[in-house]
Design an enzyme around this catalytic site. Sequence first.
Site, short mmCIF file in Angstrom:
data_model
loop_
_atom_site.label_atom_id
_atom_site.label_comp_id
_atom_site.label_asym_id
_atom_site.label_seq_id
_atom_site.Cartn_x
_atom_site.Cartn_y
_atom_site.Cartn_z
N TYR A 94 0.81 -4.58 13.50
CA TYR A 94 0.05 -4.00 12.87
C TYR A 94 -1.04 -3.20 13.85
CZ TYR A 94 -3.51 -2.73 9.27
OH TYR A 94 -4.33 -2.05 8.29
N ASP A 112 -2.49 -4.53 3.30
CA ASP A 112 -2.66 -4.75 4.95
C ASP A 112 -3.88 -5.98 5.01
OD1 ASP A 112 -0.70 -2.96 5.59
OD2 ASP A 112 -2.39 -1.39 6.10
N GLU A 151 0.73 -1.44 -0.01
CA GLU A 151 0.06 0.01 -0.02
C GLU A 151 0.94 1.31 0.18
OE1 GLU A 151 -3.25 0.04 2.81
OE2 GLU A 151 -3.31 -1.95 2.82
#
Length: 322
Positions: free
Chosen positions: A284, A82, A9
Site C-alpha cells: 500500500y 484500504d 473500494e
Amino acid sequence: MAKNLVIVESPAKAKTIEKFLGKDFKVESSFGHIADLPSKELGVDVENDFNPKYIVDEDKKALVKKLKALAKKADTIWLASDEDREGEAISWHLAETLDLDRSKTKRIVFNSITKSAIQKAIENPREINYNLVNAQQARRVLDRLVGYELSPVLWKKIKPGLSAGRVQSVSVRLIVERERDIEVFNPEASYKVVAEFKTVNGNVFGAKLGKSFQTKAEAQVFLNKNAGSLFNVASLDKKLAKKSPAAPFTTSTLQQEASRKLYFSVARTMQVAQRLYEAGLITYMRTDSVNLSGEAIGAAKDTIIQNYGEKYSKVRNYKGKS
C-alpha cells in the site's frame, strides 16, 4: 449464492482478490465512498456540534440497492477497504448505509494484495476503528467549512473554478510570506576562486579555494598574484566509502523520486502506484512507515540470490523513528 460477501473500494482490486478467495466468496466494489456531504449545500450543522449530513448520490443509489441485496443473502460481510482514514470511513459508511448486521460484519485490512496477505486478513478480522473514522470526518468537515465558504470568494475576486481548502489556503499563505521575505532581502555579493590544474602527466583536475572574497577587486588581486605559479599537491588521501541503500519508500519519498528521476507529477505517481497496488505488485502506497513484512523481505532475498548470487544478498530491517 456465495456465503461470504467482500466489499472493496475499486473494481480492479475486486478482480485480483476474487482470484485468491475461491467460490465461497463474492467480491464487489463500492467504487469509493457511497455516501458523502451534499454538493449543493454546506452539509454541516454548525449550530449542532458541526454534525455532518451525509447523502447517497443519485449515481450510487443503484449500487447501494445491489449491495444491500447481496448483503442480505450472505452469511458474512467482509469490509475490505484500504487501511487509512478514508478507507475506514468507507467501511463505516457501508455499514451504516447498507444497515449491516454487526454480528455478521467483519472489518479486514491488508497492505499488499497477495494470496497470503488476504488469507491472513481473513483469519484476523477486527472492528471498525472509530478513531480513524472520526479523524476522516473532522478532515471532511474542515474541508467543507473552509472550501465551501472561501472558494466563491476566489471565483469573484480572482478566477472562476479556483478552489480553496484547509491545506491549500495555509500553503498559499506560506508561499506569499516567503515571497515577501525574498522581496525585502538585500543580497550581499561574494566571490569564489575556482582553478583548473594540469599535472605533469597531462591529467586535469579542478580545485576550489577555501575562502571567499568580499569584492571582485580582491579576487582579481589574488589571481594576479598567483598567475604563473607552480603548485604542489601536499597530500593525497584515498578512503573507502560505504554507501547504504535508501530505505523503503514512504508516500513522500516515492513522490520525490518519481518527480526527480521520471519527472512525474504527484497525481501521476499516485495513479500509477494505485494500479500497481491493485494488481498485487506493490504494498500500500499511502504510508509513513518504512517497515517491511517478513514475507516481503524473504521474497526479495530469494529473488536476489536466484538472479545475482548469495554475495549480493544482505537483509536489512528498517524501522521508523516513532
